[in-house]
Design a protein around this motif. Structure first.
Motif, PDB file in Angstrom:
ATOM      1  N   ASN A 124      -1.700  -2.607  15.540  1.00 25.21           N
ATOM      2  CA  ASN A 124      -0.098  -2.443  14.178  1.00 25.21           C
ATOM      3  C   ASN A 124       0.773  -3.830  14.885  1.00 25.21           C
ATOM      4  O   ASN A 124       0.650  -4.460  13.585  1.00 25.21           O
ATOM      5  CB  ASN A 124       1.167  -1.422  14.479  1.00 25.21           C
ATOM      6  N   SER A 129       1.844   6.446  -3.722  1.00 32.26           N
ATOM      7  CA  SER A 129       0.124   5.562  -2.875  1.00 32.26           C
ATOM      8  C   SER A 129      -0.568   7.115  -1.967  1.00 32.26           C
ATOM      9  O   SER A 129      -1.552   7.771  -1.532  1.00 32.26           O
ATOM     10  CB  SER A 129       0.799   4.964  -2.138  1.00 32.26           C
ATOM     11  N   PHE A 130       0.770   8.466  -0.800  1.00 33.81           N
ATOM     12  CA  PHE A 130      -0.020   8.906  -0.420  1.00 33.81           C
ATOM     13  C   PHE A 130      -0.439   9.781  -1.132  1.00 33.81           C
ATOM     14  O   PHE A 130      -2.143  10.636  -1.338  1.00 33.81           O
ATOM     15  CB  PHE A 130       0.884   9.525   0.752  1.00 33.81           C
ATOM     16  N   SER A 168       4.708  11.026  10.426  1.00 30.43           N
ATOM     17  CA  SER A 168       3.410  10.826  11.088  1.00 30.43           C
ATOM     18  C   SER A 168       2.904  11.682  11.788  1.00 30.43           C
ATOM     19  O   SER A 168       1.802  11.820  11.806  1.00 30.43           O
ATOM     20  CB  SER A 168       3.559   9.221  12.367  1.00 30.43           C
ATOM     21  N   SER A 172      -2.714   1.055   6.556  1.00 34.61           N
ATOM     22  CA  SER A 172      -2.153   2.137   6.027  1.00 34.61           C
ATOM     23  C   SER A 172      -2.927   3.456   6.720  1.00 34.61           C
ATOM     24  O   SER A 172      -4.218   3.551   6.963  1.00 34.61           O
ATOM     25  CB  SER A 172      -2.716   3.437   4.554  1.00 34.61           C
ATOM     26  N   PRO A 210      -5.852   1.017  -1.281  1.00 34.12           N
ATOM     27  CA  PRO A 210      -6.814   2.146  -1.132  1.00 34.12           C
ATOM     28  C   PRO A 210      -7.669   3.051  -1.228  1.00 34.12           C
ATOM     29  O   PRO A 210      -7.902   4.184  -1.864  1.00 34.12           O
ATOM     30  CB  PRO A 210      -5.475   2.718   0.015  1.00 34.12           C
ATOM     31  N   SER A 235      -2.775   6.603   7.299  1.00 34.91           N
ATOM     32  CA  SER A 235      -2.889   7.782   6.901  1.00 34.91           C
ATOM     33  C   SER A 235      -4.503   7.722   5.615  1.00 34.91           C
ATOM     34  O   SER A 235      -5.239   8.521   5.849  1.00 34.91           O
ATOM     35  CB  SER A 235      -1.773   8.613   5.042  1.00 34.91           C
ATOM     36  N   ALA A 236      -4.682   6.580   4.876  1.00 34.38           N
ATOM     37  CA  ALA A 236      -5.710   5.908   4.119  1.00 34.38           C
ATOM     38  C   ALA A 236      -6.982   5.913   5.900  1.00 34.38           C
ATOM     39  O   ALA A 236      -7.812   6.548   4.871  1.00 34.38           O
ATOM     40  CB  ALA A 236      -5.593   4.560   3.423  1.00 34.38           C
ATOM     41  N   ASN A 249      -8.025  -1.261  12.150  1.00 36.59           N
ATOM     42  CA  ASN A 249      -6.463  -1.433  11.628  1.00 36.59           C
ATOM     43  C   ASN A 249      -6.539  -2.216  11.005  1.00 36.59           C
ATOM     44  O   ASN A 249      -5.274  -2.752  10.544  1.00 36.59           O
ATOM     45  CB  ASN A 249      -5.541  -0.425  13.258  1.00 36.59           C
TER      46      ASN A 249
END
Length: 511
Positions: free
Chosen positions: A444, A349-350, A186, A406, A28, A408-409, A401
């Motif tokens: 998911n 990563s975020f 989230s 991710s 990502p 957030s990505a 998805n």
């Protein structure tokens, strides 16, 4: 029997195709780097056509400006760090993670789930497990990691197949990821990208982390019976009776609670109730300290809404800290410091994604591409019914998805496009954000890009050595299908009734 093999083969082929496509995508953070580079080139290319639109925020006519220029290059070099450091909600997300990290690393979340499941009466044990799975998304990684193997053991005692328990717990924790009674990580993550995307249209827009709270809380109540129905009517009957092998026994030591841990849970839960009591005492009175001092509002520009990140931090940190002290997990300041640093390490990563996402948003603004894409997209969608927009965006989000795990990505890519676009169509960012969250959640359980899926497969292979990914997905697929029916219908009903999605989270946007 041949029909079953053929169906499994088709499922496997589909999943292999999705998995291969997803694996070909770069990491990502690298993907965002390429997006930034592509946007710079795109700004130059589109600027050649002199495309102009009216900026709805200022009323002025704007055109696409090339970033491949002396001025553009200067901004890219000199303002990159500022773009990153001033990215809205970055501090909020990291602050929330401090509280959640302590509650998770101390073991409070894990043992709380074990206690709730093991103490639940037999008649309501299945709904309790589903409920714990749904609200467990506030507990970070705990729900999809801890709950499935625990549920498998409980299902054996109930006379059900353990893999049915694995599937139900996993689908509850991840399929209903955007549902919860409380605010959690989230909510902070999606807000981090919604806020700057909305500011492309309205710099002064007032948003908050809790703007989806009413809907996600109501979704918890709606999705629980839906998941229960799938479990009892489809998955459990389909898997049938379980015949254990000698080598299928699972270590139950992690699913036991010692006397010391039980005592720690007791004090931690008491401390949690005390924190909630203090928050209520500061919120309910007309002159409460968490209300707006001028208007008395609990929502508009109040310390409660503006400081919701610190509120969430305290709500999770206090019981996690108390549990750690009483259980002995926190023996000194070094233990606490390690928990804090370990929880922050999971945000690496975020943070990297945010760095590139901040540049992407800046490039969209500097080049005016964000405004142009939003206006042109809104013109194409002009006149479309809100129901059509809901269904279309849910489908788009759920399909993406399958390729990018991710949340957030994905939202960092989609928010700068769809938040402004839907605002121009008259829809509030809270509406667009919630529609995305539904689409992101329902697939998911079946996406091969979810990092927990290999772990679930390893759990399942303890009970069936021949278990393959496609076979496991066939037990998860009914959950995604039913959620893809029930949740959008609930969303449409909510939309038609005109109910706000949360505090300050209206359906329509009126500047």
């Amino acid at each position: 029997m041949s029909q079953t093999k053929q169906k499994t083969s088709i499922v496997n082929k589909f999943l292999n195709l999705i998995e291969k496509a997803g694996n070909r995508l770069p990491d990502p953070s690298i993907l965002f780097f390429f997006l930034c580079a592509g946007l710079i080139f795109l700004s130059w290319f589109i600027s050649l056509f002199n495309i102009k639109v009216e900026n709805p925020g200022t009323g002025k006519t704007v055109e696409v400006t090339s970033l491949i220029s002396r001025e553009g290059f200067g901004k890219i070099i000199s303002e990159s760090i500022t773009n990153f450091s001033e990215f809205p909600a970055l501090g909020l997300v990291l602050a929330v993670m401090i509280g959640i990290g302590v509650a998770e690393k101390s073991g409070y979340f894990d043992k709380l789930m074990v206690q709730v499941v093991l103490k639940a009466p037999r008649k309501i044990i299945v709904p309790i497990i589903i409920f714990v799975g749904i609200i467990g998304n506030a507990a970070g990684d705990a729900a999809p990691v801890v709950l499935p193997p625990l549920t498998a053991l409980v299902f054996i005692k109930l006379g059900y197949h353990p893999i049915a328990g694995l599937a139900m717990a996993y689908a509850s924790a991840l399929g209903a990821f955007a549902a919860n009674l409380t605010l959690g990580m989230s909510d902070a993550l999606v807000y981090a990208f919604t806020k700057p995307a909305a500011e492309l249209i309205d710099k002064d827009i007032n948003l908050n982390v809790a703007m989806n709270w009413y809907f996600i809380a109501a979704s918890t109540i709606v999705l629980l019976p839906a998941i229960y129905y799938v479990s009892m009517k489809i998955v459990i009957p389909r898997l049938g009776t379980y015949h254990p092998n000698d080598d299928s026994n699972e270590d139950e030591s992690n699913n036991e609670i010692t006397t010391k841990e039980r005592k720690a849970l007791k004090f931690a839960n008491i401390s949690f109730l005390i924190v909630i009591g203090v928050l209520l005492a500061l919120s309910i009175p007309e002159n409460g300290w968490l209300r707006n001092s001028d208007t008395g509002s609990l929502i508009e520009k109040s310390p409660l809404m503006d400081g919701v990140g610190i509120v969430i931090l305290v709500v999770f940190f206090v019981p996690g800290f108390v549990y750690g002290i009483v259980s002995g997990k926190i023996g000194n300041t070094k233990d606490l410091g390690k928990m804090l640093s370990d929880s922050m390490s999971t945000m690496g990563s975020f943070i990297v994604i945010v760095f590139f996402a901040a540049q992407l948003l800046a490039y969209l603004e500097w080049s005016n591409l964000g405004i142009v894409i939003s206006v042109k997209g809104a013109e194409l969608l002009q006149g479309q019914n809100g129901v059509v927009l809901i269904i279309g965006f849910i489908i788009l989000s759920s399909l993406i998805n399958l390729l990018i795990g991710s949340a957030s990505a994905k939202w960092a890519i989609l928010a700068p496009i769809f938040i402004p676009m839907f605002m121009l169509l008259g829809y509030h960012p809270a509406f667009t954000q919630m529609v995305y969250r539904i689409g992101d959640s329902i697939t998911n359980p079946i996406t091969p890009m979810m990092p927990y899926l290999p772990l679930l497969l390893s759990y399942a292979q303890k009970y069936d050595k021949n278990m393959k990914l496609g076979t496991l997905i066939s037990s998860l697929m009914p959950y995604s299908i039913v959620l893809a029916i029930v949740w959008p219908i609930f969303m449409i009903i909510w939309y038609l009734l005109g109910i706000p999605f949360g505090p300050g989270g209206d359906i329509y946007f009126n500047k």
